[in-house]
Motif scaffolding. Structure first.
Motif, PDB file in Angstrom:
ATOM      1  N   LEU A  11       0.818  -1.436   0.331  1.00 35.36           N
ATOM      2  CA  LEU A  11      -0.070  -0.244   0.205  1.00 35.36           C
ATOM      3  C   LEU A  11       0.498   1.724   0.000  1.00 35.36           C
ATOM      4  CD1 LEU A  11      -2.799   0.819   0.512  1.00 35.36           C
ATOM      5  CD2 LEU A  11      -2.957   0.915   2.555  1.00 35.36           C
ATOM      6  N   ILE A  12       2.276   1.504   1.332  1.00 34.92           N
ATOM      7  CA  ILE A  12       2.382   2.766   0.765  1.00 34.92           C
ATOM      8  C   ILE A  12       3.564   2.476  -0.732  1.00 34.92           C
ATOM      9  CG2 ILE A  12       4.606   3.402   2.000  1.00 34.92           C
ATOM     10  CD1 ILE A  12       3.846   1.931   4.377  1.00 34.92           C
ATOM     11  N   ALA A  13       3.601   0.995  -0.855  1.00 32.79           N
ATOM     12  CA  ALA A  13       5.136   1.614  -2.591  1.00 32.79           C
ATOM     13  C   ALA A  13       3.920   2.330  -3.329  1.00 32.79           C
ATOM     14  CB  ALA A  13       5.381   0.165  -2.966  1.00 32.79           C
ATOM     15  N   PHE A  14       2.370   2.097  -3.373  1.00 30.46           N
ATOM     16  CA  PHE A  14       2.106   2.096  -4.712  1.00 30.46           C
ATOM     17  C   PHE A  14       1.382   3.845  -4.394  1.00 30.46           C
ATOM     18  CE2 PHE A  14      -2.896   2.822  -5.768  1.00 30.46           C
ATOM     19  CZ  PHE A  14      -2.984   2.599  -7.253  1.00 30.46           C
ATOM     20  N   TYR A  15       1.202   3.965  -3.055  1.00 31.26           N
ATOM     21  CA  TYR A  15       0.490   5.219  -2.816  1.00 31.26           C
ATOM     22  C   TYR A  15       2.110   6.737  -3.311  1.00 31.26           C
ATOM     23  CZ  TYR A  15      -4.006   4.726  -2.442  1.00 31.26           C
ATOM     24  OH  TYR A  15      -5.257   3.937  -2.496  1.00 31.26           O
ATOM     25  N   THR A  16       3.002   5.716  -2.872  1.00 31.58           N
ATOM     26  CA  THR A  16       4.523   6.409  -3.099  1.00 31.58           C
ATOM     27  C   THR A  16       4.477   6.398  -4.078  1.00 31.58           C
ATOM     28  OG1 THR A  16       5.856   4.883  -2.778  1.00 31.58           O
ATOM     29  CG2 THR A  16       5.172   6.955  -0.997  1.00 31.58           C
ATOM     30  N   ASP A  18       5.733   3.788  -6.704  1.00 30.50           N
ATOM     31  CA  ASP A  18       6.627   2.146  -6.691  1.00 30.50           C
ATOM     32  C   ASP A  18       5.163   1.091  -7.007  1.00 30.50           C
ATOM     33  OD1 ASP A  18       8.620   0.551  -7.326  1.00 30.50           O
ATOM     34  OD2 ASP A  18       9.226   1.557  -5.794  1.00 30.50           O
ATOM     35  N   TYR A  19       4.651   1.182  -8.309  1.00 33.40           N
ATOM     36  CA  TYR A  19       4.192   0.967  -8.732  1.00 33.40           C
ATOM     37  C   TYR A  19       4.813  -1.208  -8.531  1.00 33.40           C
ATOM     38  CZ  TYR A  19       1.708   4.233  -9.087  1.00 33.40           C
ATOM     39  OH  TYR A  19       1.346   6.003  -9.734  1.00 33.40           O
ATOM     40  N   HIS A  20       6.331  -0.754  -9.337  1.00 34.43           N
ATOM     41  CA  HIS A  20       6.455  -2.467  -9.348  1.00 34.43           C
ATOM     42  C   HIS A  20       6.715  -2.888  -7.814  1.00 34.43           C
ATOM     43  CE1 HIS A  20       7.550  -2.205 -13.391  1.00 34.43           C
ATOM     44  NE2 HIS A  20       7.782  -0.959 -13.835  1.00 34.43           N
ATOM     45  N   ASP A  21       7.497  -1.767  -7.044  1.00 41.34           N
ATOM     46  CA  ASP A  21       7.787  -2.568  -5.546  1.00 41.34           C
ATOM     47  C   ASP A  21       5.995  -2.983  -4.724  1.00 41.34           C
ATOM     48  OD1 ASP A  21      10.176  -2.898  -5.597  1.00 41.34           O
ATOM     49  OD2 ASP A  21      10.519  -1.103  -3.840  1.00 41.34           O
ATOM     50  N   ALA A  22       4.958  -2.137  -5.100  1.00 46.50           N
ATOM     51  CA  ALA A  22       3.955  -2.251  -4.662  1.00 46.50           C
ATOM     52  C   ALA A  22       3.299  -3.958  -5.108  1.00 46.50           C
ATOM     53  CB  ALA A  22       2.971  -1.421  -5.330  1.00 46.50           C
ATOM     54  N   LEU A  23       3.173  -4.564  -6.308  1.00 48.80           N
ATOM     55  CA  LEU A  23       3.226  -5.764  -6.784  1.00 48.80           C
ATOM     56  C   LEU A  23       3.818  -6.684  -5.961  1.00 48.80           C
ATOM     57  CD1 LEU A  23       1.479  -7.133  -8.758  1.00 48.80           C
ATOM     58  CD2 LEU A  23       3.453  -6.943 -10.449  1.00 48.80           C
ATOM     59  N   ALA A  24       5.266  -6.994  -6.063  1.00 47.18           N
ATOM     60  CA  ALA A  24       5.898  -7.227  -5.118  1.00 47.18           C
ATOM     61  C   ALA A  24       5.443  -7.627  -4.198  1.00 47.18           C
ATOM     62  CB  ALA A  24       7.256  -6.908  -5.908  1.00 47.18           C
ATOM     63  N   TYR A  25       5.267  -6.702  -3.520  1.00 47.71           N
ATOM     64  CA  TYR A  25       4.885  -6.662  -2.028  1.00 47.71           C
ATOM     65  C   TYR A  25       2.887  -7.616  -2.303  1.00 47.71           C
ATOM     66  CZ  TYR A  25       8.987  -3.795  -0.107  1.00 47.71           C
ATOM     67  OH  TYR A  25       9.719  -3.473   0.278  1.00 47.71           O
ATOM     68  N   ALA A  26       2.853  -6.801  -2.452  1.00 53.82           N
ATOM     69  CA  ALA A  26       1.587  -7.649  -2.547  1.00 53.82           C
ATOM     70  C   ALA A  26       1.009  -8.957  -3.191  1.00 53.82           C
ATOM     71  CB  ALA A  26      -0.223  -7.227  -4.154  1.00 53.82           C
ATOM     72  N   GLN A  27       2.641  -9.856  -3.693  1.00 53.24           N
ATOM     73  CA  GLN A  27       2.354 -10.603  -4.512  1.00 53.24           C
ATOM     74  C   GLN A  27       3.238 -12.095  -3.170  1.00 53.24           C
ATOM     75  OE1 GLN A  27       4.472 -10.295  -8.182  1.00 53.24           O
ATOM     76  NE2 GLN A  27       3.248 -10.475  -9.262  1.00 53.24           N
ATOM     77  N   ASP A  28       4.097 -10.794  -2.554  1.00 59.51           N
ATOM     78  CA  ASP A  28       4.599 -12.046  -1.717  1.00 59.51           C
ATOM     79  C   ASP A  28       3.466 -12.410  -0.396  1.00 59.51           C
ATOM     80  OD1 ASP A  28       6.634 -13.427  -0.164  1.00 59.51           O
ATOM     81  OD2 ASP A  28       7.583 -11.041   1.280  1.00 59.51           O
ATOM     82  N   ALA A  29       3.065 -11.124  -0.264  1.00 60.03           N
ATOM     83  CA  ALA A  29       1.384 -10.797   0.576  1.00 60.03           C
ATOM     84  C   ALA A  29       0.894 -12.257   0.405  1.00 60.03           C
ATOM     85  CB  ALA A  29       0.739  -9.699   0.627  1.00 60.03           C
ATOM     86  N   LEU A  30       0.423 -12.345  -0.709  1.00 54.61           N
ATOM     87  CA  LEU A  30      -0.346 -13.146  -1.036  1.00 54.61           C
ATOM     88  C   LEU A  30       0.558 -14.386  -0.757  1.00 54.61           C
ATOM     89  CD1 LEU A  30      -1.607 -12.044  -4.162  1.00 54.61           C
ATOM     90  CD2 LEU A  30      -3.480 -12.919  -2.516  1.00 54.61           C
ATOM     91  N   ARG A  31       2.017 -15.124  -1.493  1.00 50.10           N
ATOM     92  CA  ARG A  31       2.411 -16.971  -0.868  1.00 50.10           C
ATOM     93  C   ARG A  31       2.223 -16.532   0.743  1.00 50.10           C
ATOM     94  NH1 ARG A  31       5.224 -14.622  -5.270  1.00 50.10           N
ATOM     95  NH2 ARG A  31       6.629 -13.799  -3.977  1.00 50.10           N
ATOM     96  N   ARG A  32       2.102 -15.240   1.308  1.00 46.63           N
ATOM     97  CA  ARG A  32       2.155 -15.439   2.623  1.00 46.63           C
ATOM     98  C   ARG A  32       1.082 -15.572   3.331  1.00 46.63           C
ATOM     99  NH1 ARG A  32       7.526 -13.649   5.004  1.00 46.63           N
ATOM    100  NH2 ARG A  32       8.664 -13.415   3.002  1.00 46.63           N
ATOM    101  N   ALA A  33      -0.138 -15.207   2.657  1.00 49.72           N
ATOM    102  CA  ALA A  33      -2.082 -15.686   3.263  1.00 49.72           C
ATOM    103  C   ALA A  33      -2.442 -16.837   2.959  1.00 49.72           C
ATOM    104  CB  ALA A  33      -2.520 -14.650   2.677  1.00 49.72           C
ATOM    105  N   GLY A  34      -2.287 -17.862   2.987  1.00 54.08           N
ATOM    106  CA  GLY A  34      -2.402 -18.941   3.021  1.00 54.08           C
ATOM    107  C   GLY A  34      -3.460 -19.384   2.467  1.00 54.08           C
ATOM    108  N   ASN A  35      -4.547 -19.981   2.840  1.00 49.90           N
ATOM    109  CA  ASN A  35      -6.052 -19.917   2.714  1.00 49.90           C
ATOM    110  C   ASN A  35      -7.152 -18.943   3.462  1.00 49.90           C
ATOM    111  OD1 ASN A  35      -5.911 -22.418   1.075  1.00 49.90           O
ATOM    112  ND2 ASN A  35      -5.821 -23.811   2.225  1.00 49.90           N
ATOM    113  N   SER A  36      -6.329 -17.473   3.346  1.00 52.00           N
ATOM    114  CA  SER A  36      -7.084 -16.462   4.952  1.00 52.00           C
ATOM    115  C   SER A  36      -7.966 -15.515   3.278  1.00 52.00           C
ATOM    116  CB  SER A  36      -6.445 -15.549   5.249  1.00 52.00           C
ATOM    117  OG  SER A  36      -6.246 -14.431   5.221  1.00 52.00           O
ATOM    118  N   PRO A  37      -9.370 -15.716   4.175  1.00 53.95           N
ATOM    119  CA  PRO A  37     -10.066 -14.587   3.131  1.00 53.95           C
ATOM    120  C   PRO A  37      -9.913 -13.877   2.734  1.00 53.95           C
ATOM    121  CG  PRO A  37     -11.733 -14.721   5.673  1.00 53.95           C
ATOM    122  CD  PRO A  37      -9.447 -15.989   5.440  1.00 53.95           C
ATOM    123  N   HIS A  38      -8.773 -12.942   3.317  1.00 55.75           N
ATOM    124  CA  HIS A  38      -7.813 -11.995   2.976  1.00 55.75           C
ATOM    125  C   HIS A  38      -7.190 -11.572   1.815  1.00 55.75           C
ATOM    126  CE1 HIS A  38      -8.679 -10.118   7.242  1.00 55.75           C
ATOM    127  NE2 HIS A  38      -8.689 -11.125   7.746  1.00 55.75           N
TER     128      HIS A  38
END
Length: 102
Positions: A11-16, A18-38
């Motif tokens: 979110l911080i990268a997106f609003y600053t 830095d869309y490439h980093d925003a995407l990379a952080y989001a993809q890493d968050a998805l890998r770490r989220a497991g089966n969460s509804p988040h």
């Protein structure tokens, strides 16, 4: 917790801008989220939004298709409220009620 931290970084990268980093952080968050509804929120608010800013229409379409198909894997908010222990044990005066918009 790690997924939330990565989502915040995205979110911080997106609003600053830095869309490439925003995407990379989001993809890493998805890998770490497991089966969460988040995962649904992460996919839309993190991954798809960054892909859109990067001009990747195909990636956006692909990212947005997943949450809509995954919604059937999770209970609706009314089903979740009925299943929640706090919803079953809360006194009526403790339960929050929503007023319709006027």
């Amino acid at each position: 917790m790690q997924a939330r931290a990565r989502a915040t970084q995205s979110l911080i990268a997106f609003y600053t801008g830095d869309y490439h980093d925003a995407l990379a952080y989001a993809q890493d968050a998805l890998r770490r989220a497991g089966n969460s509804p988040h995962r649904i929120r992460l996919t839309i608010n993190g991954q798809a939004r960054a892909l859109a800013r990067l001009g990747d229409r195909y990636g956006v379409d692909k990212a947005l298709n997943h949450p809509f198909t995954a919604l059937s894997d999770y209970p609706s908010s009314s089903q979740a409220a009925r299943a929640s222990p706090s919803a079953r044990t809360a006194k009526p005066e403790q339960q929050q009620t929503r007023q319709p918009p006027t």
